[in-house]
Design an enzyme around this catalytic site. Structure first.
Site, PDB file in Angstrom:
ATOM      1  N   GLU A 459       0.794  -1.233   0.000  1.00 47.40           N
ATOM      2  CA  GLU A 459       0.000   0.000   0.000  1.00 47.40           C
ATOM      3  C   GLU A 459       0.833   1.293   0.000  1.00 47.40           C
ATOM      4  O   GLU A 459       0.650   2.149   0.862  1.00 47.40           O
ATOM      5  CB  GLU A 459      -0.970  -0.021   1.190  1.00 47.40           C
ATOM      6  CG  GLU A 459      -1.851  -1.261   1.171  1.00 47.40           C
ATOM      7  CD  GLU A 459      -2.890  -1.304   2.297  1.00 47.40           C
ATOM      8  OE1 GLU A 459      -2.779  -0.512   3.240  1.00 47.40           O
ATOM      9  OE2 GLU A 459      -3.817  -2.130   2.196  1.00 47.40           O
ATOM     10  N   GLU A 564      -5.765 -10.383  -2.233  1.00 51.88           N
ATOM     11  CA  GLU A 564      -6.629 -10.274  -1.049  1.00 51.88           C
ATOM     12  C   GLU A 564      -8.095 -10.204  -1.452  1.00 51.88           C
ATOM     13  O   GLU A 564      -8.857  -9.381  -0.954  1.00 51.88           O
ATOM     14  CB  GLU A 564      -6.254  -9.030  -0.226  1.00 51.88           C
ATOM     15  CG  GLU A 564      -4.801  -9.007   0.202  1.00 51.88           C
ATOM     16  CD  GLU A 564      -4.448  -7.874   1.144  1.00 51.88           C
ATOM     17  OE1 GLU A 564      -5.362  -7.217   1.681  1.00 51.88           O
ATOM     18  OE2 GLU A 564      -3.241  -7.646   1.351  1.00 51.88           O
TER      19      GLU A 564
HETATM   20  C1  XIL Z   1      -6.014  -6.796   7.933  1.00 54.16           C
HETATM   21  C2  XIL Z   1      -6.359  -8.055   8.705  1.00 54.16           C
HETATM   22  O1  XIL Z   1      -7.256  -8.823   7.953  1.00 54.16           O
HETATM   23  C3  XIL Z   1      -6.946  -7.696  10.043  1.00 54.16           C
HETATM   24  O2  XIL Z   1      -7.123  -8.864  10.828  1.00 54.16           O
HETATM   25  C4  XIL Z   1      -6.026  -6.726  10.762  1.00 54.16           C
HETATM   26  O3  XIL Z   1      -6.648  -6.316  11.959  1.00 54.16           O
HETATM   27  C5  XIL Z   1      -5.728  -5.516   9.907  1.00 54.16           C
HETATM   28  O4  XIL Z   1      -5.191  -5.940   8.677  1.00 54.16           O
HETATM   29  N1  XIL Z   1      -4.827  -4.818   3.386  1.00 54.16           N
HETATM   30  C6  XIL Z   1      -3.781  -5.595   3.799  1.00 54.16           C
HETATM   31  C7  XIL Z   1      -3.976  -6.551   4.916  1.00 54.16           C
HETATM   32  O5  XIL Z   1      -2.716  -5.581   3.167  1.00 54.16           O
HETATM   33  O6  XIL Z   1      -2.806  -6.769   5.656  1.00 54.16           O
HETATM   34  C8  XIL Z   1      -5.081  -6.124   5.828  1.00 54.16           C
HETATM   35  O7  XIL Z   1      -5.303  -7.156   6.768  1.00 54.16           O
HETATM   36  C9  XIL Z   1      -6.336  -5.842   5.034  1.00 54.16           C
HETATM   37  C10 XIL Z   1      -6.107  -4.717   4.061  1.00 54.16           C
END
Ligand code: XIL
Length: 637
Positions: A459, A564
């Site tokens: 990100e 994701e």
């Molecule tokens: C999220 C997890 O799913 C949660 O459990 C945690 O509290 C916060 O992070 N983008 C990403 C992930 O790259 O690492 C994030 O994961 C969701 C958004």
């Protein structure tokens, strides 16, 4: 609780511990035990891209023997087929934790924190607010009652929600626009605590103000005046398990008066056991293996340790289904996707083997997927929460599980602006480059053998297409991305290195990312692909744009990973619409030769960071939804 701002001296103290931590990698070397010739670049990252040698001894404390997990007693987890290593307690060393102080309290009510979307001009639309919030001084045992009535300068009634309720507190609706916070702080609450209510602008629900007050609780002169409340169980959820699977339920007794309750099961089912966790006296593991289907309800008595006649009884229940209930028609996703030359995977709930439904979770994961991302256990704030302290067990366990089932691991994330430990935020900017490089090197030394793909930078983009601000950007500017990728290549020459990003189907952010890629390639920075997060809603309608962006990434000789994927059911939408959206995303990947994998952010709605939107292809009871069969279908055609 927040971490003490460690002084520079302390957070970056050099240690004599230069032990290598090579549990899972064959070719250990380099990293902290020094002398890896591959890092002896000699010069710093100037225009030619070579990295300076990492300092010896290292700037940041290396993992020591204490960080090496040991095998755990199988009574405490549902894992059957792989050895689980003991995870550290969630507690950090006491001396590193500080409560808010009296000085914080005396400083008055903290300023509200605003969240302002780009579309809002705060000079014409002012944020919602609360009038008359003050800090409160109370005695343990007092009852605090605060009526919250949010207001908006432009009129209208703002919404609100509490950020986190103290245990035992309530926040109830008065149905007149106000809500009442009620709380009886007890011995456990002595000290200064923050309580925050977020107000939501009536016109734009992303326009918010967070309003905190500090509540200072002290013990009364006569502590016996504090009521002794009955202990309770920490929150339990609903679980579905499978006949003949071990079920382990961790029962945690909580007593707000500060003592440690005991947990008893008067009618222990035949074959069940209950064991106190050797590390945490308030945790008891109830283990049983149901041999028939049905609803298993077990009464748990939680007994006060000061007044042993004071108890409460709670019922924990697990729905047990026959094996056949979990059967899916058709072939498994990993097999179908292998036929198409891509991988199919998920992000793993941290420590799933400690959940009551961990066995069915593991079984579905192993049969359906051939690539896994740790959802949280490799994030820096978890794995390296304090200088020189590393919590490897959760990641090690996931790697063991993956290796046993021939599942590839996708490391996530090495460098991110979130979930960064406090000690890194407190590190002077001039030292952060080495902090980052040492961290990348340590992670890759330990895990690159098992994990072939890495989200090196997560990100990096802001919505407007510029680079997002972060501890790393602040210290190095755009160069942090170059350095991170170069270090990753040095430490793991065979790994696939990605930049992972969300909301990049089209628009300023997608264009900004592509411009960044062009600059990186110009500077010959190693980069193998782009991760598309794709946290979508079923109403998503940018499929064409996404396809075009995929093509433009591919034309830059980069691979594409869908990293994701989850598709939340939009307001009023159906599971069929969700299934169609999954199908279209799978199709887009299959139509692009550079698309190498599709990974979902979880697989069951039981465990999802967007669980309220049921975004995944299995429901909470591990039943395949239409989305599952749509994915099968798309992979087959
Ligand atoms: C999220 C997890 O799913 C949660 O459990 C945690 O509290 C916060 O992070 N983008 C990403 C992930 O790259 O690492 C994030 O994961 C969701 C958004």
């Amino acid at each position: 609780m927040k971490l003490l701002s460690t002084s520079h001296d302390r957070s970056l103290s050099l240690t004599g511990l230069a032990l290598s931590a090579c549990l899972l990698t064959a070719g250990c070397g380099g990293g902290d035990d020094g002398g890896d010739p591959s890092t002896d670049g000699g010069s710093s990252d100037g225009g030619d891209g070579t990295l300076s040698t990492l300092p010896q001894p290292p700037l940041t404390a290396a993992p020591g023997t204490d960080d090496e997990p040991i095998a755990e007693n199988p009574e405490f987890n549902t894992a059957q087929d792989f050895e689980v290593r003991r995870e550290p307690g969630a507690r950090l060393p006491e001396e590193m934790e500080v409560e808010l102080t009296d000085a914080d309290f005396e400083a008055g009510v903290p300023e509200p924190v605003l969240q302002i979307p780009d579309s809002i001009d705060p000079s014409s639309n002012q944020p919602p607010f609360f009038e008359g919030l003050t800090n409160l001084d109370v005695l343990a045992g007092d009852i605090v009652e605060i009526v919250y009535l949010p207001q908006d300068p432009e009129g209208g009634l703002p919404g609100m929600f509490p950020q986190e309720l103290p245990q035992g507190a309530t926040f109830t609706d008065n149905f007149d626009g106000s809500k009442t916070f009620t709380w009886q702080p007890l011995q456990m609450d002595v000290g200064v605590r923050e309580f925050t209510v977020v107000a939501i602008d009536p016109e734009n629900d992303q326009y918010r103000s967070s309003n905190s007050i500090l509540i200072r609780t002290t013990l009364p002169d006569d502590p016996s005046s504090i009521p002794n409340v009955a202990p309770m169980l920490d929150e339990m959820f609903e679980y579905t398990a499978r006949v003949n699977d071990p079920v382990v339920i961790r029962l945690k007794g909580v007593d707000l008066n500060g003592s440690v309750p005991t947990v008893e099961i008067p009618d222990l089912p035949a074959g069940a056991s209950i064991n106190q966790d050797p590390r945490f006296e308030e945790i008891f593991a109830l283990k049983f293996t149901p041999v028939t289907a049905g609803e298993f309800s077990i009464d748990v008595v939680i007994r006060d340790s000061v007044d042993t006649s004071l108890t409460s009884t709670e019922t924990v229940s697990v729905t047990v289904l026959d094996n056949i209930e979990f059967e899916r028609t058709g072939a498994r996703l990993r097999q179908l996707s292998a036929n198409r030359g891509i991988k199919f995977g998920f992000a793993s709930l941290q420590s799933f083997y400690h959940q009551p439904d961990g066995a069915i979770y593991a079984d579905i994961a192993a049969s359906e997927f051939d690539i896994v991302t740790p959802e949280n256990s490799m994030k820096m704030d978890y794995i390296n929460p304090l200088p020189g302290r590393f919590q490897f067990a959760a990641s090690d366990n996931l790697v063991r599980f993956a290796q046993l089932h021939n599942i590839d691991v996708h490391g996530h994330p090495l460098v991110w602006y979130r979930q960064v430990p406090q000690w890194v935020e407190d590190t002077p900017a001039a030292d952060r480059e080495i902090v980052m490089r040492e961290y990348i090197d340590r992670m890759l030394m330990r895990y690159a053998q098992a994990a072939s793909v890495w989200d090196v930078v997560n990100e990096p983009m802001a919505d407007d297409g510029t680079l997002r601000d972060s501890v790393w950007f602040e210290a190095m500017g755009e160069r942090y991305i170059d350095v991170a990728l170069r270090q990753a290549r040095l430490s793991a020459p065979n790994a696939t290195l990605l930049i992972n990003e969300f909301d990049i189907a089209s628009g300023a952010k997608a264009n900004g990312l592509i411009a960044l890629i062009d600059r990186l390639q110009q500077r010959e920075v190693p980069l193998d692909g782009i991760g598309f997060q794709l946290h979508l809603f079923s109403s998503f309608d940018q499929y064409d744009e996404l396809q075009t962006t995929f093509a433009s990434i591919a034309s830059r000789d980069l691979d594409i990973y869908i990293t994701e994927l989850d598709i939340s059911v939009a307001d009023g939408a159906t599971s069929t619409e969700q299934a169609d959206a999954y199908r279209r995303i799978v199709d887009i990947c299959l139509n692009q030769t550079r698309c190498k994998a599709i990974q979902m952010w979880g697989f069951t709605d039981q465990y999802s960071f967007r669980t309220i939107f049921d975004p995944l292809p299995f429901d909470r009871a591990y039943q395949a939804k239409p989305a599952y069969y749509a994915i099968q279908d798309a992979l087959s055609n």
